[in-house]
Design an enzyme around this catalytic site. Structure first.
Site, PDB file in Angstrom:
ATOM      1  N   CYS A   1       0.779  -1.081   0.368  1.00  0.00           N
ATOM      2  CA  CYS A   1       0.165  -0.177   0.178  1.00  0.00           C
ATOM      3  C   CYS A   1       0.715   1.430  -0.121  1.00  0.00           C
ATOM      4  O   CYS A   1       1.425   1.681   0.874  1.00  0.00           O
ATOM      5  CB  CYS A   1      -0.994   0.226   1.001  1.00  0.00           C
ATOM      6  SG  CYS A   1      -2.038   1.765   1.170  1.00  0.00           S
TER       7      CYS A   1
ATOM      8  N   CYS B   1      -4.908   1.366   6.825  1.00  0.00           N
ATOM      9  CA  CYS B   1      -5.374   2.716   6.407  1.00  0.00           C
ATOM     10  C   CYS B   1      -6.040   3.358   5.752  1.00  0.00           C
ATOM     11  O   CYS B   1      -6.365   4.164   5.221  1.00  0.00           O
ATOM     12  CB  CYS B   1      -3.817   3.494   5.890  1.00  0.00           C
ATOM     13  SG  CYS B   1      -3.849   3.258   4.058  1.00  0.00           S
TER      14      CYS B   1
ATOM     15  N   CYS C   1      -8.841  -5.525  -9.456  1.00  0.00           N
ATOM     16  CA  CYS C   1      -8.284  -4.480 -10.239  1.00  0.00           C
ATOM     17  C   CYS C   1      -8.470  -3.111  -9.118  1.00  0.00           C
ATOM     18  O   CYS C   1      -9.117  -2.297  -8.963  1.00  0.00           O
ATOM     19  CB  CYS C   1      -9.717  -4.146 -11.563  1.00  0.00           C
ATOM     20  SG  CYS C   1      -9.393  -3.158 -12.727  1.00  0.00           S
TER      21      CYS C   1
ATOM     22  N   CYS D   1      -7.115  -0.652   1.461  1.00  0.00           N
ATOM     23  CA  CYS D   1      -6.217  -1.115   2.598  1.00  0.00           C
ATOM     24  C   CYS D   1      -7.328  -1.554   3.929  1.00  0.00           C
ATOM     25  O   CYS D   1      -7.278  -0.424   4.497  1.00  0.00           O
ATOM     26  CB  CYS D   1      -5.416  -0.284   2.605  1.00  0.00           C
ATOM     27  SG  CYS D   1      -3.807  -0.711   3.947  1.00  0.00           S
TER      28      CYS D   1
ATOM     29  N   CYS E   1       0.363   3.139   3.304  1.00  0.00           N
ATOM     30  CA  CYS E   1       0.907   3.053   4.873  1.00  0.00           C
ATOM     31  C   CYS E   1       1.819   1.817   4.802  1.00  0.00           C
ATOM     32  O   CYS E   1       2.355   1.336   5.511  1.00  0.00           O
ATOM     33  CB  CYS E   1      -0.376   2.231   5.665  1.00  0.00           C
ATOM     34  SG  CYS E   1      -0.788   1.027   5.349  1.00  0.00           S
TER      35      CYS E   1
END
Length: 132
Positions: free
Chosen positions: A48, A100, A120, A97, A51
């Site tokens: 991510c 975060c 996707c 995510c 984070c």
């Protein structure tokens, strides 16, 4: 997964580029075939951008023809969360995510086996760490 990360919008704006902020914090979408990872064949782990949490392994990445990086499963079921998205006159499943809450993209039920899923994902929401 560790505790959730909470930041102010000003903190997110200072950490992310304007384009990353638009995708990750405002549920934006990059144009198809424009992201840095849509056709990447590099082996590694996709994290991510918000984070650093590990989200997708390149071993589960495939060419869906959609123009966005596509994966058939996340690293763990706990690293991403899904919510119903009814924006733009469609009903879809948003993926974000779990740590975060950065918007990543959407998941569809038209992917390859073994899961039949297509995550996707926007390149702008990811950071690829290459395998050594």
């Amino acid at each position: 997964m560790t505790d959730k990360i909470t930041k102010t919008e000003d903190e997110w704006r200072s950490q992310l580029s304007a384009e990353e902020y638009s995708v990750c914090r405002q549920n934006g979408t990059e144009r198809a075939f424009s992201g840095r990872y849509w056709d990447s064949k590099i082996k590694g782990m996709y994290h991510c951008i918000g984070c650093g949490e590990a989200l997708f392994d390149s071993e589960t990445k495939y060419d869906s023809g959609s123009g966005w990086p596509s994966f058939y499963q996340p690293v763990t079921n706990q690293c991403v969360e899904e919510t119903r998205d009814t924006s733009h006159g469609m009903v879809r499943v948003e993926v974000h995510c779990a740590k975060c809450e950065s918007h990543l993209g959407h998941v569809f039920e038209d992917g390859p086996q073994p899961t039949g899923l297509r995550y996707c994902i926007n390149s702008l929401s990811l950071n690829l760490k290459e395998k050594e």
